[in-house]
Design an enzyme around this catalytic site. Sequence first.
Site: not given
Ligand code: ARG
Length: 400
Positions: A14, A95, A124, A175
């Site tokens: 991506d 992040r 995110d 993912s």
């Molecule tokens: N749901 C989790 C969070 O908000 C994990 C997010 C993981 N991100 C990803 N792109 N797989 O912290």
Amino acid sequence: MTAKAVLAYSGGLDTSVAIGWIAEQTGAEVIALAVDVGQGGEDLDTIKARALACGAASAEVVDARDEFAAEYCMPALAANALYMDRYPLVSALSRPVIVKHLARVARETGASLVAHGCTGKGNDQVRFEAGLAALAPEVKVFAPVRDSGMTRDKSIAFAEEKGLPISVTSRSPYSIDQNVWGRSCETGHLEDIWNAPQPDVYGYTDDPALGRPAEEIVISFEHGLPVALDGEARTPLQMITDLNRIAGAHGIGRIDMVEDRLVGIKSREIYEAPGAMVLITAHSELESVCVERDLARFKRQAEQRWTELVYDGLWYSPLKQALDAFMTQASANVTGDVRLTLHAGRAVVTGRRSPAALYDYSLATYDSGDTFDQQLAKGFVELWGLPSKIAADRDRKLAG
Ligand code: ARG
């Protein structure tokens, strides 16, 4: 002068496609920034070469592993941070450090745009953009997947059409986001919340049912920070990495949950955080020995607030910063050792010792040597129950 865009680059399909996509959509030249937060996998030079091969004007790679462990994971440990009492904030912690480097590179290069590969359905995007609002309010944000319809199918078509040097077939059905504090896995068969996780979702832990013999470890803390493992000094990064390996072999730190995202969606997640879960277990145990009762009770509320702020993308908010100062003060006496047994998916505390303990053997003991004056308790208990007694008398009178 051509405008510049700094892209948070992972090396995957991506964000590789996003390089050319952003250039086409905005006319900006793209600076790819890859931040190593301990995700493992390919080395940074390979990732950098791919960014350039996909059309980036320049690419920067940053080894932020020590910084991430010391400045992001350790504060989470100080707060015993577990969102919904279970999730140790793995992705939510990485992040803000990526944002910090995006803001720095934008400033250094004079970029007016920052781009990320998040969808519009997750947390995110919020963490990137709320963080950037605090650290680089002058930049605009572009999220090609969310803002200009860069779907999976279009990405693959774009990669094939431009002959990008990136495999579109070897994609995992999941993912996955991983760093030194842990690993998150979602989508694929996990989206049916009745489905048990298949063994291939796990990457940081072995099956807890493998029957490995139990293992004992001792973690030493100073002012709330883990500083030694079995008596040997460790940096935060070394500590987490070593515990991931040791506890991961016992299958410790697997979490299967349905989680409340900030955007309102519930989602199924599989997390693995062996080192983080062992550290939180040991740290909170030592706190129960060294932290005064009222401070400990209040800290539990502050911990929950800290955790929700960080989950919700507000790492750089004033309240989160003020709570950090509280956590530091509350950690002043959290010094000592915790012994744990690791076995079959569990880390169990079996001993604690501290020069700053509030546990007092001579007050606690029921053996000889007891110094507690039991006569003091009698009057205390009477006064403690007095308000309830007065209210109950009144109720009886009125019911008359
Ligand atoms: N749901 C989790 C969070 O908000 C994990 C997010 C993981 N991100 C990803 N792109 N797989 O912290």
